[in-house]
Design a protein around this motif. Structure first.
Motif, PDB file in Angstrom:
ATOM      1  N   THR A   2       0.846  -1.189   0.000  1.00 35.53           N
ATOM      2  CA  THR A   2       0.000   0.000   0.000  1.00 35.53           C
ATOM      3  C   THR A   2       0.880   1.237   0.000  1.00 35.53           C
ATOM      4  OG1 THR A   2      -1.740  -1.147   1.220  1.00 35.53           O
ATOM      5  CG2 THR A   2      -1.790   1.256   1.228  1.00 35.53           C
ATOM      6  N   ILE A   3       0.661   2.123  -0.969  1.00 38.65           N
ATOM      7  CA  ILE A   3       1.460   3.352  -1.055  1.00 38.65           C
ATOM      8  C   ILE A   3       0.694   4.481  -0.383  1.00 38.65           C
ATOM      9  CG2 ILE A   3       2.530   5.012  -2.621  1.00 38.65           C
ATOM     10  CD1 ILE A   3       2.702   2.755  -4.694  1.00 38.65           C
ATOM     11  N   SER A   4       1.188   4.930   0.747  1.00 36.45           N
ATOM     12  CA  SER A   4       0.514   5.998   1.487  1.00 36.45           C
ATOM     13  C   SER A   4       1.258   7.323   1.402  1.00 36.45           C
ATOM     14  CB  SER A   4       0.364   5.603   2.965  1.00 36.45           C
ATOM     15  OG  SER A   4       1.637   5.370   3.551  1.00 36.45           O
ATOM     16  N   THR A   5       2.505   7.297   0.856  1.00 37.47           N
ATOM     17  CA  THR A   5       3.327   8.500   0.779  1.00 37.47           C
ATOM     18  C   THR A   5       3.952   8.606  -0.606  1.00 37.47           C
ATOM     19  OG1 THR A   5       3.868   8.330   3.135  1.00 37.47           O
ATOM     20  CG2 THR A   5       5.275   9.747   1.797  1.00 37.47           C
ATOM     21  N   SER A  25      -7.487   7.401  -7.333  1.00 35.35           N
ATOM     22  CA  SER A  25      -6.916   6.054  -7.340  1.00 35.35           C
ATOM     23  C   SER A  25      -5.467   6.035  -6.857  1.00 35.35           C
ATOM     24  CB  SER A  25      -6.992   5.452  -8.749  1.00 35.35           C
ATOM     25  OG  SER A  25      -6.127   6.141  -9.639  1.00 35.35           O
ATOM     26  N   LEU A  26      -4.861   7.208  -6.758  1.00 40.04           N
ATOM     27  CA  LEU A  26      -3.452   7.298  -6.368  1.00 40.04           C
ATOM     28  C   LEU A  26      -3.223   8.166  -5.140  1.00 40.04           C
ATOM     29  CD1 LEU A  26      -2.226   8.029  -9.988  1.00 40.04           C
ATOM     30  CD2 LEU A  26      -1.645   5.945  -8.741  1.00 40.04           C
ATOM     31  N   ARG A  27      -4.250   8.893  -4.716  1.00 40.80           N
ATOM     32  CA  ARG A  27      -4.081   9.920  -3.687  1.00 40.80           C
ATOM     33  C   ARG A  27      -3.443   9.362  -2.415  1.00 40.80           C
ATOM     34  NH1 ARG A  27      -8.594  14.326  -2.133  1.00 40.80           N
ATOM     35  NH2 ARG A  27      -8.596  14.301  -4.401  1.00 40.80           N
ATOM     36  N   PRO A  28      -2.313   9.951  -1.992  1.00 38.55           N
ATOM     37  CA  PRO A  28      -1.651   9.480  -0.774  1.00 38.55           C
ATOM     38  C   PRO A  28      -2.173  10.193   0.466  1.00 38.55           C
ATOM     39  CG  PRO A  28      -0.316  11.148  -1.806  1.00 38.55           C
ATOM     40  CD  PRO A  28      -1.544  10.993  -2.676  1.00 38.55           C
ATOM     41  N   GLN A  29      -1.798   9.683   1.609  1.00 37.04           N
ATOM     42  CA  GLN A  29      -2.103  10.365   2.860  1.00 37.04           C
ATOM     43  C   GLN A  29      -1.089  11.470   3.142  1.00 37.04           C
ATOM     44  OE1 GLN A  29      -2.220   7.350   5.906  1.00 37.04           O
ATOM     45  NE2 GLN A  29      -3.678   6.076   4.777  1.00 37.04           N
ATOM     46  N   PRO A  52      -5.512  21.733   1.982  1.00 42.14           N
ATOM     47  CA  PRO A  52      -6.973  21.794   2.117  1.00 42.14           C
ATOM     48  C   PRO A  52      -7.676  20.484   1.771  1.00 42.14           C
ATOM     49  CG  PRO A  52      -6.152  23.749   0.994  1.00 42.14           C
ATOM     50  CD  PRO A  52      -5.011  22.786   1.078  1.00 42.14           C
ATOM     51  N   ARG A  53      -6.991  19.591   1.097  1.00 42.03           N
ATOM     52  CA  ARG A  53      -7.560  18.294   0.733  1.00 42.03           C
ATOM     53  C   ARG A  53      -7.215  17.215   1.755  1.00 42.03           C
ATOM     54  NH1 ARG A  53      -6.831  21.144  -4.026  1.00 42.03           N
ATOM     55  NH2 ARG A  53      -8.397  20.748  -5.643  1.00 42.03           N
ATOM     56  N   GLY A  54      -6.652  17.630   2.881  1.00 41.66           N
ATOM     57  CA  GLY A  54      -6.371  16.685   3.965  1.00 41.66           C
ATOM     58  C   GLY A  54      -5.105  15.878   3.788  1.00 41.66           C
TER      59      GLY A  54
END
Length: 379
Positions: A2-5, A25-29, A52-54
């Motif tokens: 899982t790619i979170s960064t 589909s790609l948005r990371p944390q 602003p998108r968290g």
């Protein structure tokens, strides 16, 4: 895995850094930005879009974007914080040395790497060898312009073009040969109605200037003005603006709106004002007649009803549009000049040289077809 960064390499071309982050589909944390001293302002602009998108933001600063060993050490130190992986590299931005050093560091740790094809708006997986994927068309005008350094972007509330104005502009274009010679007079009248009463006197009568009076009658039927004898009164400042060349902008904007769904235009606006404050310089304002985003690329349209007395005037309009396209649209930005009057041969050659699409005079009758071609990938 899982790619979170995502690690991004901040550069003067920010859009390839943004589009994968905004794709659901790609948005990371979290986004880690590799930032050189000359890219501090660009990194702040990106943060203003992501936060602003968290999405959490972290900066990894480098002293010299041309020192491969230094860059590699900084990235390897960063990757030590991710022993279980979960971080991917966007190798698109930065200097070539930044991209190569980051690529080698991620390869040595067997971590995913991708590259954004700038013209096809696709994500290419370099490692592992997964299939390429199209990026979602989710970029908005305000984000795009802010990414290129606009501190403030004023975009009017979304609105269409009123039907009476559509009828007026369609009629003017349909009879363009009939009214072309009197257009400068209409502009002159609207310009000289710049007074509290928004009124101006018409010197000539209907018999001596029949086409001018026909045109004024069209504007009156559209509810923009009132004619009493030889006195012309505009109903408000917006109506005066419409008569003073704004009608061509409204015509072009209506044609673009008509193509929005069929051509995949993801955002569009007219009368956009951009405020920038370049380092060490006074604040600068730029205006965009029509701006739109298609396939995550900025498209700029300038509309002119003025006559060009010589090639120098035409060149000035073209150079200003070229400069604004490069400044706010980057390498993939596109520009079109829509002109009621035709440009001379040398100006047309200059437009071709600058890769600016022209549409003028009788070509305006087929503006929608011209726009379709321009909005196509190879337009």
């Amino acid at each position: 895995m899982t790619i979170s960064t995502h690690l991004i390499l901040v550069s003067a071309q920010p859009i390839p850094n943004i589009t994968p982050i905004l794709d659901d589909s790609l948005r990371p944390q979290k986004v880690v930005m590799l930032v050189s001293p000359d890219m501090t302002e660009r990194s702040q602009a990106l943060e203003n879009i992501f936060k602003p998108r968290g999405i959490r933001i972290e900066r990894c600063t480098i002293d010299n974007p041309w020192d491969a060993e230094h860059i590699s050490d900084r990235i390897l130190d960063l990757l030590a914080q991710y022993p279980d992986g979960g971080i991917a590299l966007n190798a698109t931005g930065g200097t070539k040395l930044m991209s190569i050093a980051a690529y080698e560091a991620f390869r040595s740790c067997e971590l995913p790497i991708y590259y954004i094809h700038p013209e096809q708006d696709r994500l290419l997986w370099l490692s592992p060898g997964k299939p390429a994927q199209d990026l979602a068309d989710c970029l908005r005008l305000k984000d795009y312009l802010m990414a290129y350094g606009a501190e403030k972007v004023d975009i009017p509330e979304p609105a269409g073009v009123a039907e009476p104005i559509r009828r007026l502009t369609r009629q003017l274009i349909a009879d363009i040969d009939r009214y072309a010679s009197e257009l400068s007079t209409l502009n002159y009248l609207a310009l000289n109605a710049d007074n509290p009463q928004l009124t101006v006197e018409i010197d000539s009568g209907p018999q001596s200037r029949p086409h001018l009076w026909e045109m004024l009658d069209l504007f009156e039927q559209a509810g923009l003005c009132r004619i009493n004898g030889h006195s012309l009164k505009f109903v408000d400042a917006q109506a005066r603006f419409t008569a003073n060349g704004g009608w061509l902008e409204m015509f072009a904007y209506a044609e673009c709106l008509g193509l929005k769904k069929a051509s995949g235009i993801q955002d569009i606006a007219c009368n956009i004002t951009i405020s920038r404050h370049p380092a060490g310089k006074t604040a600068v304002k730029n205006e965009i007649d029509i701006g739109l985003i298609k396939a995550n690329r900025l498209h700029l349209i300038e509309c002119k009803t003025k006559s060009y007395r010589d090639s120098a005037q035409g060149a000035d309009v073209l150079y200003k549009l070229d400069s604004l396209r490069d400044l706010m649209g980057g390498l993939q930005g596109k520009a079109m000049l829509i002109s009621f009057n035709t440009l001379d041969k040398s100006s047309r050659a200059r437009a071709k040289e600058l890769n600016i699409t022209l549409c003028s005079l009788s070509e305006l009758k087929n503006l929608q077809q011209q726009l379709k071609k321009w909005l196509s990938p190879n337009g």
